[in-house]
Design an enzyme around this catalytic site. Structure first.
Site, short mmCIF file in Angstrom:
data_model
loop_
_atom_site.label_atom_id
_atom_site.label_comp_id
_atom_site.label_asym_id
_atom_site.label_seq_id
_atom_site.Cartn_x
_atom_site.Cartn_y
_atom_site.Cartn_z
N TRP A 103 24.22 94.74 44.30
CA TRP A 103 22.85 95.85 44.58
C TRP A 103 22.73 97.15 44.91
O TRP A 103 22.08 97.89 44.34
CB TRP A 103 21.81 94.95 45.51
CG TRP A 103 21.34 93.49 44.85
CD1 TRP A 103 21.61 92.42 45.40
CD2 TRP A 103 20.64 93.36 43.54
NE1 TRP A 103 20.99 91.22 44.62
CE2 TRP A 103 20.48 92.09 43.37
CE3 TRP A 103 20.09 94.18 42.64
CZ2 TRP A 103 19.84 91.14 42.47
CZ3 TRP A 103 19.38 93.77 41.63
CH2 TRP A 103 19.32 92.50 41.66
N ASP A 191 17.47 99.25 51.55
CA ASP A 191 17.18 98.08 50.63
C ASP A 191 17.18 97.01 51.44
O ASP A 191 18.08 96.17 51.69
CB ASP A 191 18.03 98.05 49.51
CG ASP A 191 17.50 96.89 48.60
OD1 ASP A 191 16.48 95.96 48.91
OD2 ASP A 191 18.28 96.67 47.43
N LYS A 215 11.99 87.22 48.21
CA LYS A 215 12.93 86.57 48.85
C LYS A 215 12.38 85.93 50.14
O LYS A 215 12.81 84.86 50.35
CB LYS A 215 13.83 87.63 49.11
CG LYS A 215 14.46 88.54 47.87
CD LYS A 215 15.45 87.77 46.93
CE LYS A 215 15.69 88.58 45.60
NZ LYS A 215 16.08 90.01 45.58
C1 LIG Z 1 16.68 90.79 44.54
C2 LIG Z 1 17.02 91.96 44.98
C3 LIG Z 1 16.91 93.26 44.19
C4 LIG Z 1 16.10 93.12 42.91
O1 LIG Z 1 14.86 92.83 43.07
P1 LIG Z 1 13.67 93.02 42.00
O2 LIG Z 1 12.48 92.74 42.80
O3 LIG Z 1 14.28 91.67 41.01
O4 LIG Z 1 13.82 94.10 41.22
C5 LIG Z 1 17.51 94.55 44.74
N1 LIG Z 1 18.17 94.52 46.03
C6 LIG Z 1 18.22 93.44 46.50
C7 LIG Z 1 19.14 93.41 47.85
C8 LIG Z 1 18.05 92.24 46.17
O5 LIG Z 1 18.10 90.92 46.78
#
Ligand SMILES: *Cc1c(COP(=O)(O)O)cnc(C)c1O
Length: 383
Positions: A103, A191, A215
């Protein structure tokens, strides 16, 4: 209703039964209005109350300082990979990133379209050396680079890290102090998609955090952005020239996330999850439970010669636990039998293969106990 199977999906992910039942009960008639939340105006008083209550609970759960505000946006964390540089590189194109896996790589790649990207530290190289006095056996993207190795530009517009690499299963045990990195004035951006609300976090050290809700909060389609509005106003008065209005943090902030129609139903659902979290005892209680759940699973994997993990212990994610079988031919059987045992979505991400159990807040301890019991049986039968 019969007990549901345990869902270990990485996202969209498990939600508490009581939250889903409440949403079902309110589906056709929210609060005696005769309307579903889905049918309500985003500018009406009913939704206004739902929205404000969700924000208030989210702030309380995070113990958010008054310098910080929460925005609800759309486009997921992936959109933030572009929205972030568009907002923060208006005056100064320099942006620094730490590369810890899948990511953060995506974030780095996207930012290159907007700024002068510098990778301040990377976990790409495997390391077997002695680091800070302890011997380390760290595979590629299986650790957080030690802060002594970071080279953050003191004049960068921001430093970006991915707090929890959902695919690799690597989590920062704590967030860096910018002063300790020789960059006291560089805002820290995290993030937090896959570990928001999973443990206590000190937001006075974090200038901006973002993530998709799917998540650890609620339905997909909702993106949270938590930002220090004092830093934004003082240091980042304007976005890059071509930043779309709807992605301009200042405009979204001014309009309390109602610049255009927000993801109303997802905000309502997130509010129900926040209420559930407060009933459970908040983030402190989640931290205790998440630590307990992860400890049970990792200790089971560690005690076995059959299952393998690869992430350095100090950086093991409490949310996403990747693990491997000794023989590739066993995976289809493992997935078939685990599913039959009521344990869903244990397949690893295709980028790293293997298996992965995601243990978000809504995964009860009993789910991990059921998983561990299955792991022991499967090992006995196939070792
Ligand atoms: C799932 C995830 C993403 C991407 O998320 P979307 O909402 O599908 O764009 C980015 N960074 C991390 C750490 C993730 O777990």
């Amino acid at each position: 209703m019969a007990a549901r199977p345990y869902n270990f999906a990485p996202g969209p992910a498990v939600l508490p039964d009581v939250v889903l039942e409440r949403a079902a009960a309110e589906m056709l008639d929210w609060g005696g209005t005769g309307m579903s939340v889905i049918e309500m105006s985003h500018r009406g008083t009913h939704f206004e109350g739902i929205h404000q209550a969700a924000l208030d609970r989210f702030k309380r759960l995070l113990n958010l300082p008054t310098s910080h505000s929460i925005l609800f946006m759309q486009g997921g964390a992936t959109a933030q990979n572009a929205i972030l540089p568009l907002n923060l590189l208006g005056q100064n194109p320099k942006c620094d990133y730490v590369h810890t896996g899948h990511w953060s790589a995506k974030s780095i790649q996207e930012a290159k379209a907007y700024g002068d990207v510098h990778v301040a530290a990377s976990a790409e190289a495997a390391r077997g050396a002695t680091i800070n006095g302890t011997s380390a056996d760290w595979p590629s993207f299986g650790y957080v680079p030690p802060e002594s190795d970071w080279q953050v530009r003191a004049d960068a517009a921001y430093l970006h890290i991915c707090g929890n690499e959902t695919i690799g299963g690597v989590e920062y045990p704590e967030f860096p102090e910018m002063a300790g990195l020789g960059a006291p004035n560089v805002p820290l951006v995290v993030d937090m998609s896959s570990h928001i609300l999973s443990r206590r976090m000190d937001f006075s050290q974090i200038d901006l955090a973002y993530g998709g809700a799917q998540k650890n909060i609620g339905p997909s389609g909702l993106t949270f952005v938590i930002l220090n509005h004092e830093v934004l106003q003082a240091r980042f008065p304007a976005p890059m020239q071509h930043c779309p209005t709807v992605f301009d943090y200042r405009r979204v902030l001014d309009q309390n996330s109602l610049l255009n129609t927000p993801s109303t139903f997802a905000i309502y659902m997130a509010g129900l999850v926040f209420e559930w979290l407060e009933d459970q005892g908040g983030v402190e209680q989640m931290e205790r439970e998440n630590t307990r759940k992860a400890a049970l699973l990792y200790s089971t994997l560690d005690a076995s010669d059959f299952y393998k993990t690869r992430v350095a212990k100090a950086a093991r994610s409490r949310m996403n636990v990747p693990f491997y079988l000794p023989d590739d031919r066993l995976y289809p059987l493992f997935l078939e039998q685990s599913k039959a045992a009521g344990l869903l979505n244990l397949k690893g991400h295709k980028a790293v293969g293997g298996l992965r159990a995601s243990l978000y807040n809504a995964m009860p301890f009993e789910g991990v106990e059921a998983l561990v019991s299955f792991l022991r049986t499967f090992e006995r039968e196939h070792a």
